[in-house]
Design an enzyme around this catalytic site. Structure first.
Site, PDB file in Angstrom:
ATOM      1  N   ARG A  15       6.947   9.237   5.870  1.00  0.00           N
ATOM      2  CA  ARG A  15       5.551   9.526   6.191  1.00  0.00           C
ATOM      3  C   ARG A  15       4.976   8.658   7.313  1.00  0.00           C
ATOM      4  NH1 ARG A  15       2.943   9.242   0.480  1.00  0.00           N
ATOM      5  NH2 ARG A  15       4.932   8.283  -0.058  1.00  0.00           N
ATOM      6  N   GLN A  73      22.276  -0.041  -0.011  1.00  0.00           N
ATOM      7  CA  GLN A  73      22.170   1.119  -0.898  1.00  0.00           C
ATOM      8  C   GLN A  73      22.309   2.329   0.034  1.00  0.00           C
ATOM      9  OE1 GLN A  73      18.321   2.174  -2.442  1.00  0.00           O
ATOM     10  NE2 GLN A  73      19.151   3.182  -4.253  1.00  0.00           N
ATOM     11  N   LYS A 348      -0.165 -21.618  35.343  1.00  0.00           N
ATOM     12  CA  LYS A 348       1.140 -21.482  34.703  1.00  0.00           C
ATOM     13  C   LYS A 348       1.940 -22.758  34.898  1.00  0.00           C
ATOM     14  CE  LYS A 348       4.930 -20.800  36.329  1.00  0.00           C
ATOM     15  NZ  LYS A 348       6.104 -20.488  37.148  1.00  0.00           N
TER      16      LYS A 348
HETATM   17  C1  UD1 Z   1       7.434   3.285  -7.948  1.00  0.00           C
HETATM   18  C2  UD1 Z   1       7.438   3.182  -9.446  1.00  0.00           C
HETATM   19  C3  UD1 Z   1       6.035   3.504  -9.978  1.00  0.00           C
HETATM   20  C4  UD1 Z   1       5.015   2.585  -9.359  1.00  0.00           C
HETATM   21  C5  UD1 Z   1       5.104   2.627  -7.844  1.00  0.00           C
HETATM   22  C6  UD1 Z   1       4.244   1.556  -7.250  1.00  0.00           C
HETATM   23  C7  UD1 Z   1       9.680   3.871 -10.088  1.00  0.00           C
HETATM   24  C8  UD1 Z   1      10.483   4.967 -10.663  1.00  0.00           C
HETATM   25  N1  UD1 Z   1       8.376   4.109  -9.976  1.00  0.00           N
HETATM   26  O1  UD1 Z   1       7.174   4.606  -7.598  1.00  0.00           O
HETATM   27  O2  UD1 Z   1       6.003   3.348 -11.370  1.00  0.00           O
HETATM   28  O3  UD1 Z   1       3.725   2.944  -9.776  1.00  0.00           O
HETATM   29  O4  UD1 Z   1       6.465   2.387  -7.412  1.00  0.00           O
HETATM   30  O5  UD1 Z   1       4.201   1.713  -5.869  1.00  0.00           O
HETATM   31  O6  UD1 Z   1      10.192   2.833  -9.782  1.00  0.00           O
HETATM   32  N2  UD1 Z   1      13.480   2.218  -2.900  1.00  0.00           N
HETATM   33  C9  UD1 Z   1      14.778   1.895  -2.609  1.00  0.00           C
HETATM   34  N3  UD1 Z   1      15.769   2.729  -2.972  1.00  0.00           N
HETATM   35  C10 UD1 Z   1      15.540   3.893  -3.634  1.00  0.00           C
HETATM   36  C11 UD1 Z   1      14.209   4.225  -3.947  1.00  0.00           C
HETATM   37  C12 UD1 Z   1      13.204   3.369  -3.580  1.00  0.00           C
HETATM   38  O7  UD1 Z   1      15.026   0.840  -1.999  1.00  0.00           O
HETATM   39  O8  UD1 Z   1      16.523   4.584  -3.929  1.00  0.00           O
HETATM   40  C13 UD1 Z   1      12.406   1.305  -2.525  1.00  0.00           C
HETATM   41  C14 UD1 Z   1      11.417   1.917  -1.564  1.00  0.00           C
HETATM   42  O9  UD1 Z   1      11.800   1.672  -0.224  1.00  0.00           O
HETATM   43  C15 UD1 Z   1      10.148   1.195  -1.912  1.00  0.00           C
HETATM   44  C16 UD1 Z   1      10.291   0.884  -3.411  1.00  0.00           C
HETATM   45  O10 UD1 Z   1      11.667   1.011  -3.694  1.00  0.00           O
HETATM   46  O11 UD1 Z   1      10.043  -0.032  -1.222  1.00  0.00           O
HETATM   47  C17 UD1 Z   1       9.488   1.836  -4.296  1.00  0.00           C
HETATM   48  O12 UD1 Z   1       9.953   3.136  -4.053  1.00  0.00           O
HETATM   49  P1  UD1 Z   1       8.986   4.375  -4.018  1.00  0.00           P
HETATM   50  O13 UD1 Z   1       9.764   5.586  -3.765  1.00  0.00           O
HETATM   51  O14 UD1 Z   1       7.849   4.091  -3.128  1.00  0.00           O
HETATM   52  O15 UD1 Z   1       8.496   4.383  -5.541  1.00  0.00           O
HETATM   53  P2  UD1 Z   1       7.385   5.267  -6.164  1.00  0.00           P
HETATM   54  O16 UD1 Z   1       7.904   6.640  -6.374  1.00  0.00           O
HETATM   55  O17 UD1 Z   1       6.151   5.128  -5.375  1.00  0.00           O
END
Ligand code: UD1
Ligand code: CA
Length: 454
Positions: A15, A73, A348
């Site tokens: 996004r 990852q 400078k």
């Molecule tokens: C997650 C939480 C949610 C919380 C929210 C807060 C989970 C399942 N849910 O949701 O409860 O309210 O954060 O912002 O954890 N990332 C990875 N690898 C992945 C997936 C994500 O490194 O495979 C990292 C993302 O880059 C990010 C963080 O993990 O920095 C959170 O991931 P994101 O997808 O934003 O989580 P949410 O769905 O928002």
């Protein structure tokens, strides 16, 4: 007990619509991930493990000076999967603080509070209660005790009314991470391995889950798009501005102040609107900065006044100096006390001695100017022959007439005078006058050409 920090930073950040990985987008002049790493370092973590995925090489390059362990990852299968890939390098004792690379403003104080609260339970989370928690994982409690986190997409209508949400910041016993993470399943609305499922596992194991709230809400705000980034930037700046005002700085308008780095201040410093301060800066007592200045990695001593629209970069300015408006101090500019540098003067790699003045339209490059000298309008030190740079040395109490070119290397002695409009190529001895100028011609009763009628 040793503390590890695990930072989740593998997400793509679609996004943002950017070629730059999300965690490298700048907040207050520093990559999002940089803020998190800095906070982790304050906790004296035994190890900072960063999980990377998208744009990994670039991310590692930017932080190559940091003592961080990188774990890839390759496929983003969810937050639980992300932490699971760290297990081979994660100790089996101690605890881990799990942070997000895109939640940059979490503070050391809140994390210490979380560590403290989690000591007994072995697991704790940072939560926040807001009016509308749409999109977030909700905290499900029974008799006040946390039971589970339910993701928005998996939540029932009743659960979606819960105002307390998971900020994505956790403290977990490492032994438990080793035990729980391999057991996660991806049978949920998003088909992802949810880290949040470890909460229900903890409850099933008979543990209770601690929770703490951040002091300020913006600490736990995440960045997913540029609107959120700009909103967080303002909140971050407001918070910094507030701290400076609490230290006694007079900010004319905190909403129009930007600090991208660190500023240390004396008493009664006044900063007008639209000033940008970058890197490490230091302002002494009663320093005044006019509107629109950009000041980077510079030291300005007590009593100095900077008029609007002046630009400083790696400059050192003494006490009671007057700079600007529209002055440019470039790297290596070193100004003694009481120096005056005026409009459209560029300095400078030059030192200017006590009380010397260059008030208008001047370039001083690779120069050494003594005390009490006056550099006239339009003076240029010609320091560059197209291949090499040379020094101009001007003694004490010298007077350089307007529009002079001083062709370096050249030495103007103490008390020497240079006549206006001169091109000085040879040294000028102490207390002597040098000028270089063709004789003025006068034609009396001169008739200007007349227009010829055709
Ligand atoms: C997650 C939480 C949610 C919380 C929210 C807060 C989970 C399942 N849910 O949701 O409860 O309210 O954060 O912002 O954890 N990332 C990875 N690898 C992945 C997936 C994500 O490194 O495979 C990292 C993302 O880059 C990010 C963080 O993990 O920095 C959170 O991931 P994101 O997808 O934003 O989580 P949410 O769905 O928002
Ligand atoms: Ca998501």
């Amino acid at each position: 007990m040793s503390t590890n920090v695990i930072i989740l930073a593998a997400g793509k950040g679609t996004r943002m619509r950017s070629t730059l990985p999300k965690v490298l987008q700048p907040l207050a002049g520093r990559p999002l991930l940089g803020h998190v790493i800095e906070t982790a370092k304050k906790l004296n973590a035994a190890n900072i493990i960063t999980i990377y995925g998208h744009g990994g090489n670039l991310v590692q390059q930017v932080f190559s000076q940091e003592n961080v362990e990188w774990v890839e990852q390759a496929e983003q299968l969810g937050t639980g999967h992300a932490v699971k890939v760290t297990l081979p390098v994660l100790p089996t004792d101690g605890v881990s603080l799990i942070l997000s690379g895109d939640v940059p403003c979490i503070t050391e104080a809140t994390l210490r509070k979380l560590l403290q609260a989690s000591t007994e339970t072995g697991i704790g989370i940072v939560t926040l209660t807001v009016d509308d928690a749409t999109g977030y994982g909700r905290i499900v409690r029974k008799n006040g005790e946390i039971q589970a986190i339910v993701e928005h997409k998996d939540a029932s209508d009743e659960q979606r009314k819960i105002k307390e949400f998971n900020t994505g910041i956790y403290c977990v016993n490492n032994a438990k991470l080793h035990e729980w993470l391999p057991k996660l399943s991806n049978e949920n609305a998003q088909g992802e391995y949810y880290l949040t499922d470890i909460i229900a596992m903890a409850i099933a194991d008979g543990l209770s889950v601690a929770s703490v709230e951040p002091e300020l809400a913006f600490e736990v705000e995440g960045v997913n798009d540029r609107v959120q980034l700009a909103t967080l930037e303002r909140e971050f700046q407001n918070n910094q501005a507030k701290k400076l005002m609490q230290q006694g700085v007079h900010l004319i308008d905190p909403a129009r102040f930007d600090l991208r780095g660190h500023l240390s201040v004396g008493q009664d410093v006044r900063i007008d609107i639209n000033v940008i301060i970058e890197g490490d800066c230091e302002f002494g007592d009663h320093v005044e900065i006019g509107a629109g200045c950009v000041i980077k990695n510079s030291k300005i001593a007590a009593g100095t006044k900077v008029q609007p629209y002046s630009i400083f970069d790696h400059a050192i300015v003494g006490e009671n100096a007057q700079i600007g408006p529209f002055s440019r101090l470039r790297p290596g500019a070193k100004l003694a006390n009481d120096v005056h540098i005026g409009n459209f003067v560029e300095v400078k790699n030059s030192s200017i001695g006590l009380g010397s003045k260059a008030n208008h339209f001047t370039y001083l490059g690779d120069a050494e100017v003594g005390a009490g000298s006056n550099i006239g309008a339009g003076t240029i030190t010609c320091n560059y022959d197209g291949a090499n740079k040379f020094k101009t040395i001007i003694g004490d109490c010298a007077f350089i007439g307007s529009n002079s070119s001083l062709v370096a290397p050249v030495h103007i002695g103490n008390g020497a005078t240079v006549g206006a409009g001169s091109v000085i190529t040879r040294d000028v001895a102490e207390n002597s006058l040098a000028f270089e100028r063709s004789k003025q011609v006068a034609k009396e009763n001169y008739q200007r050409p007349q227009k010829v009628e055709k």
